[in-house]
Motif scaffolding. Structure first.
Motif, PDB file in Angstrom:
ATOM      1  N   UNK A 216       0.822  -1.216   0.000  1.00 18.51           N
ATOM      2  CA  UNK A 216       0.000   0.000   0.000  1.00 18.51           C
ATOM      3  C   UNK A 216       0.855   1.264   0.000  1.00 18.51           C
ATOM      4  N   UNK A 217       1.940   1.249   0.735  1.00 16.19           N
ATOM      5  CA  UNK A 217       2.849   2.394   0.692  1.00 16.19           C
ATOM      6  C   UNK A 217       3.437   2.549  -0.712  1.00 16.19           C
ATOM      7  N   UNK A 218       3.812   1.444  -1.329  1.00 19.98           N
ATOM      8  CA  UNK A 218       4.374   1.494  -2.674  1.00 19.98           C
ATOM      9  C   UNK A 218       3.349   1.964  -3.705  1.00 19.98           C
ATOM     10  N   UNK A 219       2.068   1.760  -3.404  1.00 20.32           N
ATOM     11  CA  UNK A 219       1.005   2.189  -4.321  1.00 20.32           C
ATOM     12  C   UNK A 219       0.773   3.695  -4.272  1.00 20.32           C
ATOM     13  N   UNK A 220       1.351   4.374  -3.271  1.00 21.23           N
ATOM     14  CA  UNK A 220       1.225   5.824  -3.205  1.00 21.23           C
ATOM     15  C   UNK A 220       0.520   6.356  -1.975  1.00 21.23           C
ATOM     16  N   UNK A 221       0.158   5.470  -1.046  1.00 19.52           N
ATOM     17  CA  UNK A 221      -0.451   5.923   0.203  1.00 19.52           C
ATOM     18  C   UNK A 221       0.657   6.422   1.124  1.00 19.52           C
ATOM     19  N   UNK A 222       0.458   7.569   1.719  1.00 18.41           N
ATOM     20  CA  UNK A 222       1.480   8.165   2.581  1.00 18.41           C
ATOM     21  C   UNK A 222       1.358   7.726   4.035  1.00 18.41           C
ATOM     22  N   UNK A 223       0.116   7.615   4.535  1.00 15.44           N
ATOM     23  CA  UNK A 223      -0.110   7.262   5.935  1.00 15.44           C
ATOM     24  C   UNK A 223      -1.245   6.253   6.006  1.00 15.44           C
ATOM     25  N   UNK A 224      -1.050   5.198   6.788  1.00  8.39           N
ATOM     26  CA  UNK A 224      -2.081   4.195   7.012  1.00  8.39           C
ATOM     27  C   UNK A 224      -2.602   4.300   8.438  1.00  8.39           C
ATOM     28  N   UNK A 225      -3.902   4.488   8.560  1.00  6.66           N
ATOM     29  CA  UNK A 225      -4.549   4.411   9.865  1.00  6.66           C
ATOM     30  C   UNK A 225      -5.118   3.005  10.027  1.00  6.66           C
ATOM     31  N   UNK A 226      -5.694   2.733  11.196  1.00  7.12           N
ATOM     32  CA  UNK A 226      -6.189   1.373  11.418  1.00  7.12           C
ATOM     33  C   UNK A 226      -7.356   1.394  12.391  1.00  7.12           C
ATOM     34  N   UNK A 227      -7.535   0.282  13.130  1.00  2.00           N
ATOM     35  CA  UNK A 227      -8.662   0.163  14.043  1.00  2.00           C
ATOM     36  C   UNK A 227      -8.538  -1.085  14.887  1.00  2.00           C
ATOM     37  N   UNK A 228      -9.665  -1.657  15.247  1.00  5.49           N
ATOM     38  CA  UNK A 228      -9.669  -2.773  16.189  1.00  5.49           C
ATOM     39  C   UNK A 228      -9.115  -4.070  15.618  1.00  5.49           C
ATOM     40  N   UNK A 229      -8.990  -4.183  14.288  1.00  6.42           N
ATOM     41  CA  UNK A 229      -8.462  -5.421  13.698  1.00  6.42           C
ATOM     42  C   UNK A 229      -6.955  -5.382  13.444  1.00  6.42           C
ATOM     43  N   UNK A 230      -6.301  -4.304  13.819  1.00  5.36           N
ATOM     44  CA  UNK A 230      -4.865  -4.178  13.528  1.00  5.36           C
ATOM     45  C   UNK A 230      -4.038  -5.217  14.272  1.00  5.36           C
ATOM     46  N   UNK A 231      -4.611  -5.823  15.321  1.00  2.00           N
ATOM     47  CA  UNK A 231      -3.851  -6.742  16.167  1.00  2.00           C
ATOM     48  C   UNK A 231      -3.858  -8.179  15.658  1.00  2.00           C
ATOM     49  N   UNK A 232      -4.532  -8.479  14.558  1.00  2.00           N
ATOM     50  CA  UNK A 232      -4.677  -9.868  14.133  1.00  2.00           C
ATOM     51  C   UNK A 232      -3.345 -10.534  13.817  1.00  2.00           C
ATOM     52  N   UNK A 233      -2.481  -9.853  13.076  1.00  2.00           N
ATOM     53  CA  UNK A 233      -1.204 -10.444  12.674  1.00  2.00           C
ATOM     54  C   UNK A 233      -0.108  -9.981  13.640  1.00  2.00           C
ATOM     55  N   UNK A 234       0.492 -10.919  14.347  1.00  2.00           N
ATOM     56  CA  UNK A 234       1.453 -10.590  15.406  1.00  2.00           C
ATOM     57  C   UNK A 234       2.666  -9.828  14.882  1.00  2.00           C
ATOM     58  N   UNK A 235       3.025 -10.028  13.616  1.00  2.00           N
ATOM     59  CA  UNK A 235       4.178  -9.312  13.058  1.00  2.00           C
ATOM     60  C   UNK A 235       3.983  -7.804  13.102  1.00  2.00           C
ATOM     61  N   UNK A 236       2.714  -7.377  13.159  1.00  2.00           N
ATOM     62  CA  UNK A 236       2.432  -5.947  13.141  1.00  2.00           C
ATOM     63  C   UNK A 236       2.804  -5.267  14.452  1.00  2.00           C
ATOM     64  N   UNK A 237       2.927  -6.044  15.522  1.00  2.00           N
ATOM     65  CA  UNK A 237       3.263  -5.436  16.809  1.00  2.00           C
ATOM     66  C   UNK A 237       4.598  -4.706  16.723  1.00  2.00           C
ATOM     67  N   UNK A 238       5.586  -5.350  16.119  1.00  2.00           N
ATOM     68  CA  UNK A 238       6.889  -4.715  15.967  1.00  2.00           C
ATOM     69  C   UNK A 238       6.832  -3.598  14.928  1.00  2.00           C
ATOM     70  N   UNK A 239       6.095  -3.826  13.848  1.00  2.00           N
ATOM     71  CA  UNK A 239       6.011  -2.805  12.805  1.00  2.00           C
ATOM     72  C   UNK A 239       5.308  -1.546  13.307  1.00  2.00           C
ATOM     73  N   UNK A 240       4.356  -1.717  14.203  1.00  2.00           N
ATOM     74  CA  UNK A 240       3.698  -0.550  14.785  1.00  2.00           C
ATOM     75  C   UNK A 240       4.681   0.302  15.585  1.00  2.00           C
ATOM     76  N   UNK A 241       5.712  -0.342  16.116  1.00  2.00           N
ATOM     77  CA  UNK A 241       6.724   0.387  16.882  1.00  2.00           C
ATOM     78  C   UNK A 241       7.800   1.007  16.005  1.00  2.00           C
ATOM     79  N   UNK A 242       7.968   0.472  14.786  1.00  2.00           N
ATOM     80  CA  UNK A 242       9.105   0.894  13.961  1.00  2.00           C
ATOM     81  C   UNK A 242       8.720   1.646  12.685  1.00  2.00           C
TER      82      UNK A 242
END
Length: 257
Positions: A55-81
């Motif tokens: 999505x970033x490569x497609x041209x989106x600058x900022x991604x927001x989220x919501x209550x489903x952001x926690x589904x994939x555990x890999x995102x925990x680190x990415x949310x910090x970095x």
């Protein structure tokens, strides 16, 4: 500043239609910044690292989220970095990630983007009204352009928050229900508002999912494995024109195609 905001991206169909149309919409609107809610972009529920990068490569600058952001555990680190990915700020202290980003454009202009989660018919987390006060107090005075993605179920809660911050932010944009509302407006003190931006995905569906599965769930009350709907995807979102000096909204238009 001209801003494009796209509602919840639902699965592969939503990603494909944005990749196909984003560049032309951005050129047509002469947009400076693109924001999208990506919490359902991977398989219809959640966001993965690969999808985030797509999505970033497609041209989106900022991604927001919501209550489903926690589904994939890999995102925990990415949310910090990954500073361009934010989650609702009103999760309790200690949750991975952050709910506010101050993004600087190549021109030097800055914009604050905030993410909040509603509590009505949703998770019982920290108060979004008190949290937005904290967020606004932390933003430097020279950052006048401020956008809120309010990921919430209840229309009344979204409306109430918009009046609470009217004149203090450039726009309050609702997400989560996946159905675009027809109430785009500029409030009395200059804040642009829309109850829900809708979704980028297959509209002939149940909020982007195959209807058969959802019908089965309603009729039996039993858990079902959701499937992303097949069909022609559509784009839902909006365009905001923000005065650079005051940070107030001067124009707001729905995007639906």
């Amino acid at each position: 500043m001209r801003i494009l905001f796209f509602g919840d991206i639902v699965g592969k169909p939503g990603r494909l239609i944005l990749r196909k149309r984003l560049a032309s919409i951005k050129e047509e609107k002469k947009a400076d910044l693109v924001i999208a809610n990506g919490e359902n972009a991977s398989g219809g529920i959640g966001l993965s690292g690969d999808t985030m990068r797509e999505l970033f490569n497609a041209g989106i600058d900022i991604l927001t989220s919501g209550n489903h952001i926690w589904k994939h555990k890999e995102m925990y680190n990415l949310l910090n970095t990954e500073p361009r990915l934010i989650r609702p700020a009103n999760y309790p202290h200690g949750a991975p990630g952050h709910g506010l980003v101050i993004h600087e454009l190549d021109s030097g202009s800055k914009i604050a983007v905030m993410n909040l989660l509603g509590r009505t018919f949703m998770d019982d987390i920290d108060c979004p009204f008190k949290k937005v006060d904290e967020l606004l107090a932390s933003i430097p005075d020279d950052v006048r352009i401020r956008i809120i993605d309010f990921h919430a179920e209840a229309t009344s809660e979204k409306k109430a928050l918009s009046f609470y911050v009217d004149g203090k932010v450039s726009g309050v944009i609702g997400t989560h229900t996946h159905v675009q509302t027809a109430d785009a407006m500029i409030l009395e003190k200059g804040t642009g508002y829309l109850t829900d931006a809708g979704m980028c995905g297959v509209e002939e569906s149940c909020l982007g999912m195959e209807p058969k599965v959802i019908i089965e769930r309603f009729m039996t009350g039993l858990p079902q494995r959701f499937k992303v709907a097949k069909g022609t995807p559509h784009i839902n979102g909006l365009y905001l024109d923000i005065d650079d000096e005051s940070g107030l909204c001067t124009d707001i238009e729905l995007i639906r195609e």
